[in-house]
Design an enzyme around this catalytic site. Structure first.
Site, mmCIF file in Angstrom:
data_model
loop_
_atom_site.group_PDB
_atom_site.id
_atom_site.type_symbol
_atom_site.label_atom_id
_atom_site.label_comp_id
_atom_site.label_asym_id
_atom_site.label_seq_id
_atom_site.Cartn_x
_atom_site.Cartn_y
_atom_site.Cartn_z
ATOM 1 N N PHE A 229 0.869 -1.187 0.000
ATOM 2 C CA PHE A 229 0.000 0.000 0.000
ATOM 3 C C PHE A 229 0.911 1.244 0.000
ATOM 4 C CE2 PHE A 229 -2.217 -3.339 2.382
ATOM 5 C CZ PHE A 229 -3.411 -3.450 1.688
ATOM 6 N N ASP A 250 0.922 -1.152 -4.943
ATOM 7 C CA ASP A 250 -0.314 -0.392 -4.753
ATOM 8 C C ASP A 250 -1.263 -0.740 -5.893
ATOM 9 O OD1 ASP A 250 -0.912 2.273 -2.841
ATOM 10 O OD2 ASP A 250 -2.175 2.160 -4.631
ATOM 11 N N SER A 251 -2.566 -0.565 -5.641
ATOM 12 C CA SER A 251 -3.530 -0.872 -6.701
ATOM 13 C C SER A 251 -3.760 0.334 -7.618
ATOM 14 C CB SER A 251 -4.859 -1.319 -6.097
ATOM 15 O OG SER A 251 -5.337 -0.325 -5.227
ATOM 16 N N ASN A 276 -3.457 -5.865 -6.482
ATOM 17 C CA ASN A 276 -4.209 -5.955 -5.243
ATOM 18 C C ASN A 276 -3.317 -6.568 -4.170
ATOM 19 O OD1 ASN A 276 -5.793 -7.046 -3.112
ATOM 20 N ND2 ASN A 276 -7.597 -6.886 -4.430
ATOM 21 N N ALA A 277 -3.121 -5.823 -3.091
ATOM 22 C CA ALA A 277 -2.173 -6.257 -2.053
ATOM 23 C C ALA A 277 -2.576 -7.588 -1.426
ATOM 24 C CB ALA A 277 -2.081 -5.184 -0.974
ATOM 25 N N ASP A 297 0.647 -0.533 5.190
ATOM 26 C CA ASP A 297 -0.045 0.724 5.514
ATOM 27 C C ASP A 297 -1.335 0.828 4.702
ATOM 28 O OD1 ASP A 297 -0.686 3.238 6.471
ATOM 29 O OD2 ASP A 297 0.722 4.295 5.156
ATOM 30 N N CYS A 337 -4.870 3.246 10.137
ATOM 31 C CA CYS A 337 -5.356 4.625 10.304
ATOM 32 C C CYS A 337 -6.847 4.634 10.627
ATOM 33 C CB CYS A 337 -5.044 5.462 9.068
ATOM 34 S SG CYS A 337 -5.712 4.770 7.559
HETATM 35 N N1 SAH Z 1 1.849 4.228 2.711
HETATM 36 C C1 SAH Z 1 1.327 5.348 1.963
HETATM 37 C C2 SAH Z 1 -0.138 5.617 2.213
HETATM 38 C C3 SAH Z 1 -1.051 4.476 1.888
HETATM 39 S S1 SAH Z 1 -2.694 4.979 1.650
HETATM 40 C C4 SAH Z 1 2.156 6.592 2.294
HETATM 41 O O1 SAH Z 1 2.813 6.609 3.333
HETATM 42 O O2 SAH Z 1 2.115 7.547 1.528
HETATM 43 C C5 SAH Z 1 -3.424 3.511 1.117
HETATM 44 C C6 SAH Z 1 -3.073 3.094 -0.290
HETATM 45 O O3 SAH Z 1 -3.640 1.801 -0.472
HETATM 46 C C7 SAH Z 1 -3.612 3.940 -1.430
HETATM 47 O O4 SAH Z 1 -2.544 4.367 -2.217
HETATM 48 C C8 SAH Z 1 -4.517 3.010 -2.229
HETATM 49 O O5 SAH Z 1 -4.385 3.177 -3.630
HETATM 50 C C9 SAH Z 1 -3.984 1.667 -1.837
HETATM 51 N N2 SAH Z 1 -4.920 0.529 -1.880
HETATM 52 C C10 SAH Z 1 -6.192 0.455 -1.462
HETATM 53 N N3 SAH Z 1 -6.670 -0.799 -1.584
HETATM 54 C C11 SAH Z 1 -5.660 -1.542 -2.097
HETATM 55 C C12 SAH Z 1 -5.525 -2.914 -2.429
HETATM 56 N N4 SAH Z 1 -6.513 -3.790 -2.242
HETATM 57 N N5 SAH Z 1 -4.331 -3.330 -2.913
HETATM 58 C C13 SAH Z 1 -3.305 -2.477 -3.080
HETATM 59 N N6 SAH Z 1 -3.389 -1.177 -2.781
HETATM 60 C C14 SAH Z 1 -4.545 -0.711 -2.297
#
Ligand code: SAH
Length: 394
Positions: A229, A250-251, A276-277, A297, A337
């Site tokens: 993420f 990230d997605s 997808n994470a 995160d 968060c």
């Molecule tokens: N770690 C980052 C903030 C993450 S915010 C920083 O410090 O800047 C959450 C992120 O998760 C977003 O960028 C969103 O695009 C991503 N996200 C949401 N669902 C997801 C999924 N299922 N798989 C991968 N990424 C995802």
């Protein structure tokens, strides 16, 4: 400005009184006993059921949070009070913010300016107006002119969340410049540089609340690292200085494009994977991928209290898979968060994931949001970010 005696009066129930007495600053609509004819967004005098004065507040005619307390003292001049509180918020940042030209300047209730969020990205201020009261022309003008006077930014951009405006029954408005003509810049935190574009990206452009956690994570990170993420690379870019190889997942393709530009800006070579994470972690953890450092995160899973179980389930799945992939001596940096997932819940979830993954963890640091996102002790909603850094000892 209305004389204090002529402010509209709003009575709250015994439960509302108890809440305010406990130090909280919100009263929910269900605890407001009479608000007939009170104009949307007005400054009001709050009383108990018998009419005894409790203080002064900003009123919303539509939000579930009907009352946001401003002061126990009479507010004779709202504009003057706002100016004073903006100055106090700026002074607090001067005393506690280090190593960055990007930070939160005003954090709503936590700076006694409910309904107002302001972030600084070097020479651009990003403003979010979240309530009927702060959207009123006189208040907006006071806030914007005071920010310009005290901060001398090149530009001020207003960021709109259409859902917030709808909840407050405010007319739609577009995000855009409200002062100056610059909407993009670069900023630096902990020596790492980032692109910022006020009118693109998500949220206010960056997750400033993680700034101190980036630096903490970089202290312990080593070897091969995975930032799950990763958004625009906040953790990944910080880890790159300490690790041999860094991969971000990230997605959002849009976020990864900015992440890649950020890597170039810092002359770092980072691998970005769009996906997808949950799927990727499932796949990697069952196919012998190993790492020395993993950051998790995710976005907020639990948006309401009811989602707590499913949120914890989601966190556990991610943490379990990450722990399985960590080598001995590896570092897990795991974040949440979601306000509704308390620190106790989160640490318990991690303990249970460690048992299931057959790993022994030593907690190195239990952290929260950066200090420019202050936490008010009696307003638990102001504390939302958790970041636990632990070491896989076995
Ligand atoms: N770690 C980052 C903030 C993450 S915010 C920083 O410090 O800047 C959450 C992120 O998760 C977003 O960028 C969103 O695009 C991503 N996200 C949401 N669902 C997801 C999924 N299922 N798989 C991968 N990424 C995802």
């Amino acid at each position: 400005m209305l004389p204090v005696a002529s402010l509209p009066k709003i009575a709250v129930s015994a439960r509302g009184v108890a809440r305010l007495k406990s130090g909280h600053v919100w009263v929910y609509r269900s605890d407001v006993t009479s608000a007939d004819g009170i104009p949307a967004g007005s400054l009001v005098a709050v009383t108990d059921p018998r009419g005894k004065a409790l203080g002064f507040a900003l009123y919303s005619s539509s939000s579930q949070i009907a009352i946001r307390m401003l002061s126990h003292e009479p507010v004779a001049d709202l504009a003057a009070l706002m100016r004073q509180r903006i100055a106090a918020a700026i002074a607090y940042r001067k005393s506690i913010v280090r190593d960055t030209d990007a930070y939160r300047v005003i954090f709503s209730e936590a700076d006694f300016l409910p309904g107002l969020i302001v972030d600084r990205y070097r020479d651009i201020l990003s403003l979010q107006i979240l309530t009927q009261a702060t959207d009123a022309d006189a208040v907006r003008e006071t806030v914007i002119s005071e920010l310009i006077r005290q901060h001398s930014p090149a530009a001020v951009v207003e960021r709109i969340d259409p859902r917030v405006r709808a909840l407050e029954t405010l007319p739609p408005r577009a995000s855009g410049l409200v002062f100056g003509d610059k909407s993009a810049t670069t900023f630096t935190m902990n020596g790492v540089r980032f692109h910022y574009d006020a009118l693109e990206g998500q949220k206010t452009g960056a997750f400033l609340d993680q700034r101190e956690n980036y630096a903490a994570a970089a202290q312990y990170a080593h070897g091969e690292a995975l930032d799950v993420f990763c958004y625009q690379g906040g953790f990944a870019l910080h880890l790159a200085g300490a690790c041999q190889k860094v991969t971000g997942v990230d997605s959002s393709r849009q976020a990864l494009e900015v992440a890649d530009q950020n890597a170039t800006l810092n002359k770092r070579d980072i691998e970005w994977i769009e996906g997808n994470a949950f799927d990727l972690l499932k796949d990697y953890s069952s196919s012998d991928h190993h790492y020395d450092t993993i950051v998790l995160d995710p976005p907020a899973f639990g948006k309401t209290k009811r989602d707590l179980d499913s949120a914890l389930h989601g966190y556990k799945e991610l943490n379990l898979r990450a722990l399985k992939m960590l080598r001995q001596g590896g570092i897990l940096v795991t974040c949440s968060c979601s306000y509704h997932v308390g620190q106790g819940h989160f640490v318990e979830m991690l303990a249970s994931a460690a048992v299931d993954a057959h790993r022994t963890l030593r907690i190195i640091e239990v952290r929260g949001q950066a200090k420019d996102h202050p936490v008010l002790l009696n307003v638990p909603e102001t504390a939302y970010l958790k970041c636990v850094i632990s070491l896989v000892t076995r």
